[in-house]
Scaffold this active site. Structure first.
Site, mmCIF file in Angstrom:
data_model
loop_
_atom_site.group_PDB
_atom_site.id
_atom_site.type_symbol
_atom_site.label_atom_id
_atom_site.label_comp_id
_atom_site.label_asym_id
_atom_site.label_seq_id
_atom_site.Cartn_x
_atom_site.Cartn_y
_atom_site.Cartn_z
ATOM 1 N N ARG A 16 -5.661 2.754 9.669
ATOM 2 C CA ARG A 16 -6.653 3.516 10.422
ATOM 3 C C ARG A 16 -7.488 4.382 9.489
ATOM 4 O O ARG A 16 -7.039 4.816 8.438
ATOM 5 C CB ARG A 16 -5.967 4.414 11.462
ATOM 6 C CG ARG A 16 -5.235 3.651 12.544
ATOM 7 C CD ARG A 16 -4.592 4.595 13.545
ATOM 8 N NE ARG A 16 -5.591 5.281 14.352
ATOM 9 C CZ ARG A 16 -5.314 6.254 15.218
ATOM 10 N NH1 ARG A 16 -4.071 6.668 15.368
ATOM 11 N NH2 ARG A 16 -6.271 6.817 15.936
ATOM 12 N N GLY A 37 0.825 -1.201 0.000
ATOM 13 C CA GLY A 37 0.000 0.000 0.000
ATOM 14 C C GLY A 37 0.860 1.251 0.000
ATOM 15 O O GLY A 37 1.992 1.238 -0.496
ATOM 16 N N ARG A 58 -7.087 2.257 16.909
ATOM 17 C CA ARG A 58 -6.218 1.098 16.699
ATOM 18 C C ARG A 58 -6.833 -0.183 17.249
ATOM 19 O O ARG A 58 -6.665 -1.264 16.692
ATOM 20 C CB ARG A 58 -4.852 1.358 17.347
ATOM 21 C CG ARG A 58 -4.021 2.413 16.634
ATOM 22 C CD ARG A 58 -2.661 2.608 17.309
ATOM 23 N NE ARG A 58 -1.816 3.522 16.552
ATOM 24 C CZ ARG A 58 -1.811 4.829 16.701
ATOM 25 N NH1 ARG A 58 -2.625 5.389 17.574
ATOM 26 N NH2 ARG A 58 -1.008 5.588 15.977
ATOM 27 N N HIS A 60 2.086 2.124 21.532
ATOM 28 C CA HIS A 60 1.882 3.042 20.406
ATOM 29 C C HIS A 60 0.389 3.346 20.304
ATOM 30 O O HIS A 60 -0.330 2.833 19.451
ATOM 31 C CB HIS A 60 2.389 2.391 19.115
ATOM 32 C CG HIS A 60 2.225 3.232 17.886
ATOM 33 N ND1 HIS A 60 2.735 4.505 17.779
ATOM 34 C CD2 HIS A 60 1.607 2.976 16.702
ATOM 35 C CE1 HIS A 60 2.437 4.993 16.581
ATOM 36 N NE2 HIS A 60 1.749 4.088 15.915
#
Length: 320
Positions: free
Chosen positions: A83, A12, A89, A176
């Site tokens: 996202r 991607g 997330r 994260h």
């Protein structure tokens, strides 16, 4: 001497950016892997033409065949759903966990000696699952998140202080996610501790507090602006820096999601901590001393990661 082999699992926007950077940095030959062969083949062809402009002889290929990752020196995993606005997330876990199983199993089968960097969110849970599925040792599987979060913190501080970002040293530890722990007390600017700069009047504590909050929501800020994707330039740059340190045995220190076995009082989880990356992978985990507030925040962040890992175990019995 043969060139190194870099595999990018996921073709991607991050995967394409990674391939471009890997070519520009002369890291080695690049293989883009995705579930549909045409997008990675198309990007590899385009990048091959760019390589001709740059005078780079790296071989860039695209594939949907996992067997083509055989012999990889570095695997950077970006595959999965990124996202989107309104999707955090945590909501990505159930979708991306099967992707980690597929890629992790392939890594264990075809390139068990590779150094693996995970970017897929929710990062700390996904890198934990990826390592379990791959069977690779803890030193060879790492999550990128803290490198990106620390870069955001450094960028915001440099902008507020009007100094070069190269003068700002700062780390963000923990998971994260929104519970990350920006260590502003231990940040320095040109070697001067950030709290001292507050006393000098260079910056206010309120401005620092605002920067901490902006760092925590930095990913969401990018998502809300782009709308159709999440960040890709900065995550790719972060992963390439880690791969470069490994391939060149640079022994750079990064805040990255590493497997802990008692460090920081944590066992069996991947959490963002300072690590040294060299030819042996994660060669050292550096244990910092926290004050009471930093410890409270770190404990809360670890708890959030642990909850996601428990969700992974619930969704896949083989991980329990």
């Amino acid at each position: 001497m043969s060139r190194k082999k870099i595999v990018l699992a996921g073709a991607g926007q991050i995967g394409g950016t990674l391939a471009h950077l890997a070519m520009l940095h002369r890291l080695g030959d690049v293989t883009l892997l995705d579930v549909n062969a045409n997008p990675p083949k198309g990007k590899a062809l385009d990048l091959s033409h760019a390589a001709a402009v740059e005078g780079c002889d790296a071989v860039l290929t695209g594939t949907a065949d996992q067997a083509d990752i055989a012999g990889a020196d570095v695997v950077i995993v970006t595959a999965g759903v990124p996202r989107r606005p309104g999707v955090d997330r945590d909501a990505l876990l159930a979708i991306n966990l099967p992707v980690m199983e597929s890629i992790g199993t392939a890594i264990g089968r075809y390139c068990p000696d590779a150094f693996v960097i995970c970017i897929t969110n929710p990062l700390d849970a996904m890198v934990w699952a990826l390592r379990r599925f791959s069977g690779l040792p803890p030193a060879r599987v790492v999550g990128m998140g803290g490198v990106l979060d620390s870069a955001r913190l450094r960028s915001f501080l440099a902008e507020a202080l009007g100094v070069s970002v190269t003068e700002v040293q700062a780390m963000t530890l923990g998971g994260h996610g929104d519970d990350m722990v920006p260590l502003v007390r231990q940040a320095t600017v040109g070697g001067v501790p950030l709290p001292a700069l507050v006393k000098m009047g260079w910056i206010t504590q309120q401005a620092i507090d605002d920067i901490v909050q902006r760092t925590r929501t930095g990913g969401a800020e990018v998502v809300n602006l782009l709308w159709t994707s999440s960040a890709y330039y900065a995550p790719a740059s972060a992963a390439i820096a880690m791969a470069t340190s490994y391939l060149g045995d640079q022994k750079r220190v990064f805040a990255a999601s590493a497997a802990l076995s008692g460090q920081y009082g944590v066992d069996g989880l991947h959490v963002g901590v300072p690590v040294m990356i060299g030819a042996g992978g994660i060669e050292k985990i550096i244990e910092l001393e926290f004050d009471d507030e930093e410890q409270r925040q770190f404990t809360r962040s670890v708890a959030a990661v642990a909850a996601l890992v428990e969700d992974c175990k619930r969704l896949h019995r083989g991980l329990a």
